[in-house]
Design an enzyme around this catalytic site. Structure first.
Site, PDB file in Angstrom:
ATOM      1  N   GLN A   1     -17.351  -6.652  -4.298  1.00 49.46           N
ATOM      2  CA  GLN A   1     -16.131  -6.540  -5.083  1.00 49.46           C
ATOM      3  C   GLN A   1     -15.405  -5.265  -4.679  1.00 49.46           C
ATOM      4  O   GLN A   1     -15.986  -4.355  -4.093  1.00 49.46           O
ATOM      5  CB  GLN A   1     -16.399  -6.584  -6.581  1.00 49.46           C
ATOM      6  CG  GLN A   1     -17.169  -5.418  -7.157  1.00 49.46           C
ATOM      7  CD  GLN A   1     -17.493  -5.653  -8.646  1.00 49.46           C
ATOM      8  OE1 GLN A   1     -17.665  -6.789  -9.093  1.00 49.46           O
ATOM      9  NE2 GLN A   1     -17.589  -4.581  -9.410  1.00 49.46           N
TER      10      GLN A   1
ATOM     11  N   ASP B   1     -10.151 -15.015   8.812  1.00 54.61           N
ATOM     12  CA  ASP B   1     -10.208 -15.328   7.379  1.00 54.61           C
ATOM     13  C   ASP B   1      -8.828 -15.105   6.773  1.00 54.61           C
ATOM     14  O   ASP B   1      -8.666 -14.391   5.781  1.00 54.61           O
ATOM     15  CB  ASP B   1     -11.253 -14.443   6.693  1.00 54.61           C
ATOM     16  CG  ASP B   1     -11.624 -14.960   5.303  1.00 54.61           C
ATOM     17  OD1 ASP B   1     -11.329 -16.128   5.001  1.00 54.61           O
ATOM     18  OD2 ASP B   1     -12.206 -14.192   4.522  1.00 54.61           O
TER      19      ASP B   1
END
Length: 519
Positions: free
Chosen positions: A140, A300
């Site tokens: 995160q 990505d």
């Protein structure tokens, strides 16, 4: 035996989750799974989650993988790059798999950072926000501020914003366990399903395991960001954040903070006065440069990883998944794309043969015909509807018919192109981003594949050979010296007719010279 029992029990649990999402169809790919499927339905109470019936199989599978956790989310994303394994429709559905999970406790993030650097948070950052700005399957991200070295200057800001990425607690152990299960399943498939061996399931899992292993070391992601940034050092309109190496380690990555509008927020981009076609043009150009010029591309590029700055610059983040393409594959790709664009299908067939992608003995005429069947429908569509990514996907479907081996680097490229096309069409529906890149492809081909380039390659080869000549001469001199001092004796025999020792000596001299030239 213990491993097998453990994995079978885990499979039952996984199958139960798949049953709840009506996504048990992957079990059909494995031998003798009828009992497993029945047990899963029993354990799920023959119930499915609400709303599943109206979704496509790939969408249901994506929901199930999301529920199964980090490893399965990552594996699903990898499968989205393998239409040859799961089919194009399911692969496309898996590409929408959201890599989002509930955040872990900020206290754990702080503890991980302090353990990584052996210093308290306050010594590392001027400010650190406990609420994460993003939470994914593996890590995160938190916003923080760092003190700048020239903060004493009255005109300089005292701090700068940074993004701090922290790995989830225990993620390494969880991924190791799940990768072992994937390896076990792949080995069973490869051993019991001969028709699937050409798809290399074991190698596919190993590729996944390798990528995950790199993702578990955030220094590698930092290195990827640094390389991409260096490649675009002279381009202010393509922004890659700088890596703060002082605050980067195996479990923590700190980079500059990116300010901008997410690239998929069309209304906000228009309201801010941005030229949407110019953004698509920049995305097309930067992608071309990454693939053909550098052979190193951001793999990505979902909308959450790209932003548009106030000045219209394209800004990218998240460098955990990058692709590499060697020069030989770049030549193949450019030849193939130009062949399709110019409707030279014989050229497309030839470059596949020359690259060794087509098995020996393949009927070239039939292969040529199959390629024409892919290319011709393209020209019945308006330019805005032409999808190079889908063209590549159809080539992968043809590969099954001709028993062509999978090329993983091209599969990753195809999936990246598909995502890029989707973003481009959302921004400018009437624009084809690959058509914008065509002049760049043609210029690159002329520079690297034209007559001048071939002459330059020949000259370079000749120069390399010439550079090796001194070693070859030295080898000859050493061999002659060995003959002269008697280490190698020559027997000319009667009448001066050379005998086998002479031929042996000459062969040795020749071998030494050849070895010197080839090494």
């Amino acid at each position: 035996m213990i491993r097998a029992v453990r994995n079978i029990l885990r499979l039952v649990g996984i199958a139960r989750t798949l049953a709840r999402y009506d996504a048990l169809f992957p079990a059909d790919w494995l031998p003798a799974t009828g009992g497993l499927v029945f047990a899963a339905r029993v354990l799920s109470g023959f119930r499915t989650a609400p709303g599943m019936r109206v979704l496509r199989p790939g969408e249901r599978l994506a929901r199930a993988l999301q529920a199964l956790g980090p490893s399965f989310i990552k594996f699903g994303q990898m499968l989205s790059t393998r239409p040859d394994l799961v089919g194009e429709t399911i692969a496309n559905d898996l590409s929408s798999l959201q890599d989002r999970l509930p955040p872990f406790a900020s206290a754990d993030a702080r503890a991980a950072i302090e353990a990584e650097f052996g210093r308290p948070i306050d010594a590392l950052f001027a400010a650190f926000e406990d609420t994460p700005v993003a939470a994914a399957s593996i890590a995160q991200v938190h916003f923080a501020r760092v003190r700048l070295p020239d903060a004493g200057d009255a005109d300089a800001p005292e701090t700068a914003g940074v993004a701090v990425k922290v790995l989830r607690p225990g993620i390494e152990r969880a991924l190791t366990r799940d990768v072992d299960l994937f390896r076990w399943i792949a080995a069973i498939v490869e051993r019991t399903q001969p028709r699937l061996r050409r798809l290399k399931p074991v190698a596919t899992v190993e590729t996944f395991a390798e990528s995950v292993r790199w993702e578990m070391d955030l220094r590698m992601e930092g290195a990827a960001a640094s390389e991409l940034r260096q490649n675009f050092d002279d381009d202010p309109m393509y922004v890659v954040p700088a890596v703060d190496w002082e605050r980067t380690g195996r479990r923590v990555l700190t980079t500059g903070w990116i300010e901008g509008i997410p690239i998929h927020d069309v209304d906000d981009l228009v309201a801010a006065g941005h030229d949407l076609e110019a953004i698509v043009g920049k995305a097309s150009e930067s992608f071309f440069l990454q693939v053909f010029r550098d052979g190193f591309f951001h793999a990505d590029m979902h909308p959450g990883n790209a932003f548009v700055g106030d000045d219209g610059a394209l800004c990218v983040v998240d460098f955990g998944i990058m692709g590499r393409i060697d020069r030989r594959t770049r030549y193949f790709l450019a030849d193939m794309l130009l062949g399709f664009i110019t409707r030279d299908y014989a050229r497309v067939a030839d470059v596949h043969v020359q690259a060794g992608y087509v098995p020996p003995g393949t009927d070239r005429a039939v292969f040529h015909q199959a390629i024409r069947a892919i290319g011709e429908p393209i020209f019945d569509r308006p330019p805005s509807e032409i999808s190079i990514a889908r063209l590549l996907a159809q080539m992968f479907q043809v590969s099954e018919r001709f028993q062509m081996e999978t090329q993983p680097e091209l599969l990753l490229l195809q999936k990246t192109m598909l995502v890029a096309e989707g973003v481009g069409r959302r921004l400018a529906p009437d624009l084809n981003m690959w058509q914008l890149a065509l002049p760049l492809v043609e210029a690159w081909m002329h520079e690297h594949r034209g007559p001048e380039a071939r002459l330059a390659d020949m000259a370079a080869d000749a120069l390399r050979t010439a550079e090796k000549l001194p070693r070859a001469v030295d080898a000859l001199e050493r061999a002659a010296s060995r003959i002269a001092d008697g280490t190698v004796k020559l027997d000319l025999g009667r009448g001066g007719a050379p005998q086998w020792p002479l031929w042996l000596a000459l062969a040795a001299v020749g071998a030494l010279a050849l070895a010197a030239l080839l090494t």
